[in-house]
Each structure stands twice: as C-alpha cells, then as structure tokens.
Write a protein that holds these residues in place. Structure first.
Motif: not given
Length: 73
Positions: A31-32, A37-38, A44-45, A49-52
């Motif tokens: 999962v990336t 970014r795996e 921690e994100f 970084q995790i909008v999408n």
C-alpha cells in the motif's frame, strides 16, 4: 541471518497471535500514498500526504480471487 532481523509487521504489531492465528502469507500486499510512500507499521503521515486514496497492489496471478482490505485509523 541479516544483521537487522526482518519481521512480519503483523507479528510485530501482535495482530498475528492476538487477533489472527499464525498463517503463511500466500501473496504480497503493498500500500502506497503518492506512488512512493509505502505504508508500514509505525508509519506516520501528515493529512496533506493522504488527501488522495492510496494505491493497493495485491500480488497473485488469479484474477478470480477476491480480497478484502480493512484499514484501522
């Protein structure tokens, strides 16, 4: 054995043993976010970084096999 022992993240997090019975992994799962970014245990994100949605790569050649991915936040 390598200097730094590689352990299954599910075993490190005590998912295997506490939640699941021990098993032998039959396929790979990756999962990336953002393509590079795996996601691993303890990763921690930042919200930016995790909008999408993440990219999930499930190994195996049999397209008739289905999997369920469960995430816990």
């Amino acid at each position: 054995m390598p200097a730094r022992e590689q352990r299954d993240p599910l075993a490190v997090a005590r998912v295997i043993g506490d939640v699941l019975d021990p098993f032998t992994r039959s396929i790979n799962l990756r999962v990336t976010y953002g393509g590079n970014r795996e996601v691993t245990n303890g990763c921690e994100f930042k919200p930016s970084q995790i909008v999408n949605q993440p990219t999930v790569d499930v190994g195996g050649d049999d397209m008739r096999t289905l999997f369920t991915l469960v995430t816990i936040f």
